[in-house]
Design a protein around this motif. Structure first.
Motif, PDB file in Angstrom:
ATOM      1  N   TYR A  13      -6.927 -10.258 -32.822  1.00 51.74           N
ATOM      2  CA  TYR A  13      -5.543 -10.579 -33.165  1.00 51.74           C
ATOM      3  C   TYR A  13      -5.065 -11.756 -32.314  1.00 51.74           C
ATOM      4  O   TYR A  13      -5.771 -12.224 -31.416  1.00 51.74           O
ATOM      5  CB  TYR A  13      -4.633  -9.366 -32.944  1.00 51.74           C
ATOM      6  CG  TYR A  13      -4.663  -8.841 -31.530  1.00 51.74           C
ATOM      7  CD1 TYR A  13      -3.795  -9.323 -30.563  1.00 51.74           C
ATOM      8  CD2 TYR A  13      -5.595  -7.872 -31.155  1.00 51.74           C
ATOM      9  CE1 TYR A  13      -3.843  -8.858 -29.263  1.00 51.74           C
ATOM     10  CE2 TYR A  13      -5.653  -7.409 -29.846  1.00 51.74           C
ATOM     11  CZ  TYR A  13      -4.781  -7.905 -28.918  1.00 51.74           C
ATOM     12  OH  TYR A  13      -4.844  -7.458 -27.620  1.00 51.74           O
ATOM     13  N   GLY A  14      -3.850 -12.227 -32.594  1.00 48.54           N
ATOM     14  CA  GLY A  14      -3.312 -13.362 -31.849  1.00 48.54           C
ATOM     15  C   GLY A  14      -4.052 -14.658 -32.140  1.00 48.54           C
ATOM     16  O   GLY A  14      -4.188 -15.514 -31.263  1.00 48.54           O
ATOM     17  N   ARG A  15      -4.523 -14.850 -33.368  1.00 54.39           N
ATOM     18  CA  ARG A  15      -5.353 -16.012 -33.670  1.00 54.39           C
ATOM     19  C   ARG A  15      -4.528 -17.267 -33.940  1.00 54.39           C
ATOM     20  O   ARG A  15      -5.002 -18.379 -33.735  1.00 54.39           O
ATOM     21  CB  ARG A  15      -6.249 -15.698 -34.861  1.00 54.39           C
ATOM     22  CG  ARG A  15      -7.344 -14.677 -34.512  1.00 54.39           C
ATOM     23  CD  ARG A  15      -8.190 -14.298 -35.696  1.00 54.39           C
ATOM     24  NE  ARG A  15      -7.425 -13.551 -36.682  1.00 54.39           N
ATOM     25  CZ  ARG A  15      -7.919 -13.148 -37.848  1.00 54.39           C
ATOM     26  NH1 ARG A  15      -9.163 -13.452 -38.173  1.00 54.39           N
ATOM     27  NH2 ARG A  15      -7.177 -12.456 -38.686  1.00 54.39           N
ATOM     28  N   ALA A  23      -1.667  -6.501 -28.651  1.00 54.15           N
ATOM     29  CA  ALA A  23      -1.993  -5.508 -29.666  1.00 54.15           C
ATOM     30  C   ALA A  23      -0.832  -4.541 -29.860  1.00 54.15           C
ATOM     31  O   ALA A  23      -0.494  -4.160 -30.985  1.00 54.15           O
ATOM     32  CB  ALA A  23      -3.249  -4.747 -29.269  1.00 54.15           C
ATOM     33  N   VAL A  24      -0.200  -4.144 -28.752  1.00 53.50           N
ATOM     34  CA  VAL A  24       0.940  -3.227 -28.792  1.00 53.50           C
ATOM     35  C   VAL A  24       2.002  -3.737 -27.826  1.00 53.50           C
ATOM     36  O   VAL A  24       1.705  -3.970 -26.651  1.00 53.50           O
ATOM     37  CB  VAL A  24       0.544  -1.789 -28.407  1.00 53.50           C
ATOM     38  CG1 VAL A  24       1.742  -0.847 -28.558  1.00 53.50           C
ATOM     39  CG2 VAL A  24      -0.619  -1.288 -29.252  1.00 53.50           C
ATOM     40  N   ARG A  25       3.205  -3.892 -28.322  1.00 54.79           N
ATOM     41  CA  ARG A  25       4.334  -4.242 -27.466  1.00 54.79           C
ATOM     42  C   ARG A  25       5.227  -3.008 -27.362  1.00 54.79           C
ATOM     43  O   ARG A  25       5.760  -2.519 -28.359  1.00 54.79           O
ATOM     44  CB  ARG A  25       5.120  -5.415 -28.051  1.00 54.79           C
ATOM     45  CG  ARG A  25       6.196  -5.959 -27.099  1.00 54.79           C
ATOM     46  CD  ARG A  25       7.115  -6.967 -27.806  1.00 54.79           C
ATOM     47  NE  ARG A  25       6.400  -7.957 -28.575  1.00 54.79           N
ATOM     48  CZ  ARG A  25       5.897  -9.093 -28.086  1.00 54.79           C
ATOM     49  NH1 ARG A  25       6.024  -9.366 -26.795  1.00 54.79           N
ATOM     50  NH2 ARG A  25       5.260  -9.944 -28.854  1.00 54.79           N
ATOM     51  N   VAL A  26       5.382  -2.496 -26.143  1.00 54.16           N
ATOM     52  CA  VAL A  26       6.094  -1.237 -25.915  1.00 54.16           C
ATOM     53  C   VAL A  26       7.435  -1.524 -25.248  1.00 54.16           C
ATOM     54  O   VAL A  26       7.494  -2.218 -24.234  1.00 54.16           O
ATOM     55  CB  VAL A  26       5.260  -0.286 -25.042  1.00 54.16           C
ATOM     56  CG1 VAL A  26       6.025   0.988 -24.741  1.00 54.16           C
ATOM     57  CG2 VAL A  26       3.936   0.030 -25.720  1.00 54.16           C
ATOM     58  N   VAL A  46      -1.560  -5.057 -23.987  1.00 51.84           N
ATOM     59  CA  VAL A  46      -0.276  -4.349 -24.030  1.00 51.84           C
ATOM     60  C   VAL A  46       0.727  -5.104 -23.164  1.00 51.84           C
ATOM     61  O   VAL A  46       0.414  -5.486 -22.037  1.00 51.84           O
ATOM     62  CB  VAL A  46      -0.406  -2.905 -23.511  1.00 51.84           C
ATOM     63  CG1 VAL A  46       0.965  -2.232 -23.419  1.00 51.84           C
ATOM     64  CG2 VAL A  46      -1.344  -2.090 -24.389  1.00 51.84           C
ATOM     65  N   THR A  47       1.926  -5.325 -23.684  1.00 50.66           N
ATOM     66  CA  THR A  47       3.064  -5.692 -22.845  1.00 50.66           C
ATOM     67  C   THR A  47       4.072  -4.554 -22.943  1.00 50.66           C
ATOM     68  O   THR A  47       4.224  -3.935 -23.995  1.00 50.66           O
ATOM     69  CB  THR A  47       3.712  -7.013 -23.280  1.00 50.66           C
ATOM     70  OG1 THR A  47       4.220  -6.890 -24.616  1.00 50.66           O
ATOM     71  CG2 THR A  47       2.713  -8.154 -23.223  1.00 50.66           C
TER      72      THR A  47
END
Length: 320
Positions: A13-15, A23-26, A46-47
Motif C-alpha cells: 500500500y502507499g504506492r 496500513a491502519v490509522r488509529v 500504524v500511526t
C-alpha cells in the motif's frame, strides 16, 4: 472508540503517496489492531493518536523501506495520549539496506515502535524485535526496537531483542530545562490545556499525568525496563552524547542534558535483563524457524520471563 481491526492482511500500500499512508490509522480511545499482517510499504504500518489503544499479535515486516526518522508503529506530540500498548507483536525487516538517510543516529535507525515528541505512558511487552534483516552497513544502521523521543512513564518488559538491534533508546530532548521541550513546547502546552486531565476519569486513569506540571514535564522520568532477553544485539552507536554503562550497555539515558546527570535513577527503574548469545531457544535457529520459545532450563525464567505468543499475524493453525 472501541473499533477493532483483526485477522487482516494489508500489504503493498502507499504506492501513490509514500509517507504517512499507514496500513491502519488509529484515533480516538480504546481501539484494537490484532492478529494482522502488515508488510511491504515505504513508510509506517500504524500511526496512532489518543488513548488506551492495543496493538496485539501482529506481524509487521518489510516496512519503512524508503523513509527515515520513522517507525513501524508511530505516534506523538501530546502529553495526554496515554495508556497505549504494543503487546505480543513480531517486527522483522524494518528498514532496507541502501535506502536514503542522513548519517545521524535517529535518521538511519528505523524504530519498530517510535513514540515521538514527549508522548508518554507506553506499554511495550511480549514482543519480538528481529533486527537480523536490518541494514548492517554502518554504525548508525539497524533497528531500534523502542525509541522514545522524550516522554516518560514507559514500561518495556518481557521483550525479545534479536540481531542488529538497539533494544531501547530514551532520549531526554530537553535542551534547557525540564519545562522546555524544544520546538514542540507551545504545541504540548496547548494540547494539555485542552484536556481536563486533573478531573475524572483522567485523574484516576492517569495519575502521573495529573502531576506532570510538578515533575519537570520535559524530562524522561519514571521509565521501567526489565525482564527482557537480548540476543546478539548492539549498544548505542557512536554519536550519542550520553551513554549509561550501568544500563547493561544498551539503553541511552538521554541525548540532551540528561536530567539525572550521573545518576539515572530518576529516569530508569532497571530490572533484570538477560543479555546472552544463547539464552536457550528450543529451535536451533529461532529466526529461521520463527519459533522463539525458550527451554525450561533458560535462565530467563528465573527473572520472571513469560512465554511469548506461539504465532503472530492472522489466525492460523497452531504449530505442532
Amino acid at each position: 472508540a472501541d473499533h477493532v481491526v483483526e485477522d487482516c492482511t494489508i500489504r503493498d500500500y502507499g504506492r501513490w503517496r509514500s509517507a504517512y499512508q499507514p496500513a491502519v490509522r488509529v484515533e480516538g480511545v480504546g481501539c484494537t489492531v490484532r492478529r494482522t499482517e502488515m508488510s511491504n510499504s515505504w513508510d509506517k504500518a500504524v500511526t496512532f493518536s489518543g488513548n488506551d489503544h492495543l496493538f496485539e499479535g501482529n506481524h509487521i515486516h518489510h516496512m519503512v523501506l524508503e523513509t527515515y526518522d520513522s517507525g513501524a508503529i508511530y505516534g506523538g506530540r501530546d502529553f495526554t495520549w496515554r495508556g497505549n500498548a504494543v503487546r505480543g507483536d513480531l517486527f522483522q525487516a524494518i528498514g532496507r539496506r541502501g535506502s536514503p538517510c542522513d548519517t545521524t543516529f535517529t535518521s538511519c535507525h528505523r524504530p519498530g515502535v517510535y513514540v515521538d515528541d514527549h508522548m508518554s505512558g507506553m506499554l511495550v511487552e511480549k514482543n519480538v524485535f528481529d533486527g537480523t534483516e536490518a541494514p548492517p552497513a554502518g554504525p548508525y544502521d539497524g533497528l531500534i526496537a523502542f525509541f522514545a523521543n522524550g516522554g516518560r512513564d514507559h514500561n518495556v518488559s518481557n521483550n525479545l531483542f534479536i540481531g542488529n538491534t538497539v533494544p531501547v533508546v530514551l532520549s531526554g530532548n530537553a535542551p534547557k530545562n525540564g519545562s522546555d521541550c524544544g520546538s514542540v513546547t507551545a504545541t504540548l502546552w496547548e494540547k494539555l490545556a485542552a484536556v481536563p486531565y486533573r478531573a475524572q476519569p483522567w485523574a484516576t486513569r492517569y495519575p502521573r499525568l495529573f502531576r506532570i506540571l510538578d515533575e519537570q514535564p520535559c524530562w524522561p522520568l519514571h521509565n521501567g525496563i526489565g525482564v527482557n532477553v537480548v540476543v546478539n544485539s548492539t549498544g548505542p552507536p557512536p554519536g550519542l552524547q550520553r551513554y549509561a554503562p550501568n544500563l547493561q550497555g544498551w539503553a541511552n539515558g538521554g541525548a540532551n542534558n540528561d536530567p539525572a546527570g550521573a545518576n539515572d535513577s530518576g529516569c530508569f527503574a532497571m530490572g533484570a535483563n538477560l543479555v546472552a548469545a544463547h539464552p536457550g531457544f528450543v529451535a536451533a535457529d529461532p529466526v529461521g524457524a520463527s519459533d522463539f520459545e525458550l527451554k525450561p532450563t533458560s535462565p530467563a525464567w528465573a527473572m520472571g520471563w513469560q512465554a511469548l505468543p506461539a504465532a503472530f499475524g492472522p489466525a492460523r493453525a497452531p504449530r505442532v
